[in-house]
Design an enzyme around this catalytic site. Sequence first.
Site, short mmCIF file in Angstrom:
data_model
loop_
_atom_site.label_atom_id
_atom_site.label_comp_id
_atom_site.label_asym_id
_atom_site.label_seq_id
_atom_site.Cartn_x
_atom_site.Cartn_y
_atom_site.Cartn_z
N SER A 228 7.50 55.80 48.12
CA SER A 228 6.95 57.02 47.85
C SER A 228 8.00 57.99 47.53
O SER A 228 9.11 57.86 46.77
CB SER A 228 6.09 57.23 48.92
OG SER A 228 5.20 58.27 48.27
N ASP A 416 -1.31 50.83 42.58
CA ASP A 416 -1.10 52.17 42.83
C ASP A 416 -0.98 53.08 41.62
O ASP A 416 -0.60 52.82 40.59
CB ASP A 416 0.13 52.10 43.48
CG ASP A 416 0.68 53.49 43.77
OD1 ASP A 416 -0.30 54.40 44.27
OD2 ASP A 416 1.94 53.83 43.89
N HIS A 473 0.32 51.14 46.97
CA HIS A 473 1.26 51.86 47.25
C HIS A 473 2.13 51.51 48.47
O HIS A 473 3.30 51.73 48.23
CB HIS A 473 0.72 53.50 47.59
CG HIS A 473 1.62 54.31 47.59
ND1 HIS A 473 2.42 54.99 46.53
CD2 HIS A 473 2.27 55.24 48.74
CE1 HIS A 473 3.17 55.79 46.73
NE2 HIS A 473 3.06 56.19 48.28
#
Length: 497
Positions: A228, A416, A473
């Site tokens: 991320s 994601d 994710h």
Amino acid sequence: MTSLSLIKISFALSLFFFLLPSSSSSRLSFTTIKNHDQSLTTSYPQSQTERLLRSFNLFPEDLVNIIDNEPGFTPGSLVEKKFSFLAASGSSVEDLGHHAGYYSLPHSKAARMFYFFFESRANKDDPVVIWLSGGPGCSSSIALFYENGPFKLANNLSLVWDDYGWDKASNILFVDQPTGTGFSYTSDESDIRTNEEGVSNDLYDFLQAFFKEHPQFSKNDFFITGESYAGHYIPALASRVHKGNKAKEGIPINLKGFAIGNGLTNPELQYPAFTDYAVDKGLITKEDQDKINKLIPNCEQATKSCQTNGGNSCLQAYKACQSIFESILSIAGDINYYDVRKKCEGSLCYDFSNAVTFLNDRTVKAAIGVKNLKFVSCSRTVYNAMLNDWMKNLEVDIPSLLDDGIRMLVYAGEEDLICNWLGNSRWVHAMKWSGQKGFESATSVKFVVDGAAAGDLTSHGPLSFLKVYKAGHMVPMDQPKAALQMLKNWMGGELAA
């Protein structure tokens, strides 16, 4: 599998833990804990941070850990203790090699960085891996308990050994950073970092202290990993370590590679990919895309201005580009934008609140050297402080790392939206380095795990890109077996098309 309830942990901890040394640097005598919602930026991103916290079902009581009148700060000191959450399994503290500690950051007024360190379950000569979570401002302990740590945290607050924890192939560090994240704290607001220079210097100082404390691991291969917003942290730290090695600063760190999972690294190329990804996934129509795409030129222009001018122009770029993402969500509704296969039911996308409950337990905190301090799962203050860093392009130092033989893996779960595989693929393919043409012409092959295709892999020289099937994710959470195999192959130099 051995599980241990929180009640049993309380008993086990009382038997298997020792106190920190009675020195000024080891006392954690917290006084007033303040909720500082600092005025480092405008209030614009509040809705975004609220969504981040709501989507993970994380509601920290404190926005950041700022401690008033905290005594005994000794810059550069590292205080660590061994512990065992799974002592009832029959393993001793020494057998497990589990550590937790605080490092007093030397380039700060009073900042202390918290970390977990787990020695390899296989071989202590395995590589040392550091894991950095994103946010910015979300604790790496979330990954520890729900992604790739030694154990999982079940709904009844029991702990179970994880068959696919990354400690099965590495000696792994989970660090709460930047300052104010998780159990990391300070008594001076000026220690809250606002850019990658501050972040990477803090982490480099920590690694120097860590390898001094654990010299037996200093010769091991070293890899930087995370996901991320760590798409910013990871290349910044890799560059800082490589430069430190070249300048012969301190202890040489045997950096072999860095891996970015569903990261934000080059926003200028990643934001325009949102609508293409959303159309492909059926989240919006082609007509919707045509309308939203009118926002892209302003986003691209503002992002270029951010790279040149910095400061407030970066906040303006954030606003301009986030409007693309927000427009998609206004049409797509209550999807889980970390995994578009799922819906956000009510206020929930994922429920990581058990980790907050577990880590705020008094006995657990005592075991790992944390006293009257509340665990901040995701800090709104840290998030806001890093907003002028958000739109920066962290690809810039990567080509020199690749040219010096440092390996990079970019992997992304295909489901994601927020840091989607398409945007990541685009910046990786567009990156100018000596092997760019070879990478662009490389043939994609299947990444196979136990005889089944688990992803699409493209590799050339030190660079690999992997799209992971059936993952959102958080790839290690959704596809733990594939993630562990990916790590093993990559660290062993065997992740090649």
